[in-house]
Enzyme design. Structure first.
Site, short mmCIF file in Angstrom:
data_model
loop_
_atom_site.label_atom_id
_atom_site.label_comp_id
_atom_site.label_asym_id
_atom_site.label_seq_id
_atom_site.Cartn_x
_atom_site.Cartn_y
_atom_site.Cartn_z
N PRO A 216 0.85 -1.21 0.00
CG PRO A 216 -0.15 -1.17 2.11
CD PRO A 216 0.83 -1.93 1.28
CG ASP A 393 4.78 -1.22 2.97
OD1 ASP A 393 3.62 -1.10 3.39
OD2 ASP A 393 5.28 -2.32 2.63
CG HIS A 394 -0.10 3.94 5.00
ND1 HIS A 394 0.18 4.14 6.33
CD2 HIS A 394 -1.02 4.88 4.67
CE1 HIS A 394 -0.53 5.14 6.78
NE2 HIS A 394 -1.26 5.62 5.81
NE ARG A 395 2.47 -3.92 3.50
CZ ARG A 395 2.99 -4.91 2.78
NH1 ARG A 395 2.44 -6.10 2.84
NH2 ARG A 395 4.04 -4.72 2.02
#
Ligand code: CAO
Length: 423
Positions: A216, A393-395
């Protein structure tokens, strides 16, 4: 039309056994051998099938009832055609039997078919507990191959079956991406030429698609004021010859990035084992550099950039980009990076959305620096502004952390750059 009764056939050892599933409903059409109910004893469970075609008229039992041979399960309604076809089927079957007493044989066959036990070993191949477990997961236990003696199915077999199904589904998704086929061919509109895609581009496409579809991505855009840094860079001269030293701005950016990575270690991590909830933190600083080559984009690393001077990095940038363009670089150099910089500064453009170089978690896009009028302390000043596009990476990285990272990077590239870079 006529009504026919379907009763519990001879089920051998099964007496007073519990109905655990009713598999049909009123009004449903059934064919001979379609399963109607499942019964379960202490040792195993079996399905009882329809003994002929028809439409279910009235179900006489429910889940939890206990039944024995001869109990009425349900009635089915048969049209004249169905009755006729059954008669014909029975006659056909009877005609094919020549060696035995026909009546005996037909009776025996119907009795055997009535009880779909698959075969004796399979019918008793799982305990009620395991069957219940499979049922709760929506799994047809008959599809599972048991790992125990005589094919007996245990709980682990059910679990393995489920995970293999999941893997198969995801393999299928990966192997067969939805392909849009155009209604018209390109050649319908004029002359075309079909060429082979360069090997490097083919290889890179797998990584790019993986990154784009599994990570994401979010991109924060910002601008760094590099006026002092540029003044310093362009003033560097050779001590002996007095000639201007050519050092690319990218070497400064590498150093500034390393300083920010030290402060924000999550940007120097990988989550390639996310299924097990693991994050790999890297204690090294190997900065990837996207290099534009005639063969396609390559990303070699400046290894241990924290221990190298700006001049050294500038020279190394030249060396590794030449090696890539001449296909002289070792494949291993494309792996094991901390974070990547992709710079279009030498070409043009400002902001863009870089794709993370998996399994890294962030990438810094650099655009072309431009002089701009910036409002500082109540008046406009001409400053050199460098466009930054940080994809992450939004995680693993939140937007606020990314904004703080950009602030730090701007600081490292700004007025205090010399001090910061020396740290
Ligand atoms: N702003 C303004 N000028 C810049 C600049 C910037 N951000 N970055 C570099 N420049 C200038 C340099 O100072 C140099 O100018 P001089 O010749 O006057 O000294 C000139 O641009 C050429 O730079 P360069 O691109 O040859 O060298 P570099 O060190 O900046 O970059 C490399 C090296 C390997 C990154 C570059 O050659 C390259 O391949 N860039 C493309 C990367 C790419 O394709 N990324 C896209 C990935 S997404 O598909």
């Amino acid at each position: 039309m006529s009504d026919k009764e379907i009763k519990v056939p001879n089920i051998g050892e099964f007496k007073d056994v519990e109905v655990i599933e009713v598999l049909v409903s009123n009004g449903q059409s059934v064919s001979k051998n379609d399963p109607l109910i499942t019964i379960e004893s202490d040792k195993s469970s079996v399905e009882i099938p329809a003994s002929f075609d028809g439409k279910v008229k009235s179900i006489k039992i429910k889940v939890g009832d206990r039944i024995s041979e001869g109990d009425l399960i349900l009635t089915v309604e048969q049209s004249r055609e169905e009755e006729k076809s059954i008669e014909q089927k029975t006659i056909k079957e009877a005609e094919s039997i020549t060696n035995q007493n026909q009546e005996e044989k037909i009776k025996k066959d119907i009795q055997t078919q009535n009880l779909i036990k698959k075969d004796n070993s399979e019918a008793s191949s799982a305990s009620p507990k395991v069957r219940k477990f499979a049922r709760e997961l929506g799994i047809n236990i008959n599809e599972i191959v048991g790992s125990e003696r005589q094919g007996r199915i245990v709980e682990d077999d059910v679990k393995n079956f489920v995970s293999s199904k999941i893997n198969k589904t995801s393999d299928k998704t990966e192997a067969q991406p939805k392909k849009i086929v155009s209604e018209f061919s390109h050649s319908d509109f004029g002359e075309i030429e079909v060429k082979d895609m360069p090997r490097v581009k083919k290889l890179a496409s797998t990584y790019l698609v993986n990154s784009w579809t599994t990570i994401p991505h979010v991109t924060n855009h910002d601008e760094a004021d590099i006026t002092e840094m540029e003044d310093f860079r362009t003033s560097l001269t050779d001590m002996y010859t007095g000639e201007r030293k050519k050092i690319t701005p990218l070497a400064f950016i590498v150093k500034a990035l390393v300083a920010s990575l030290k402060k924000f270690p999550s940007f120097n991590s990988s989550i390639d084992d996310i299924e097990n909830g693991k994050i790999t933190m890297k204690n090294y600083f190997h900065v990837g550099i996207a290099v534009d080559t005639p063969h396609g984009l390559m990303v070699p690393k400046i290894r241990n950039a924290d221990n190298k001077s700006i001049l050294y990095i500038s020279n190394e940038l030249k060396t590794i980009s030449d090696e890539c363009r001449n296909l002289k670089i070792d494949k291993k150099e494309f792996f094991g990076g901390s974070m990547t910089i992709t710079s279009l500064g030498g070409i043009g453009g400002s902001f863009f959305t870089p794709i993370i170089n998996y399994p890294e978690v962030a990438i810094l896009g650099v655009g072309k620096a431009q002089k701009k009028q910036i409002f500082i302390n109540g008046k406009f000043e001409t400053r050199t502004m460098l466009p930054l596009s940080l994809s992450y990476d939004h995680r693993i990285i939140d937007g606020a952390e990314a904004a703080r990272f950009n602030n730090d990077l701007k600081e490292n590239l700004g007025k205090n750059f010399a001090y910061k870079l020396a740290v």
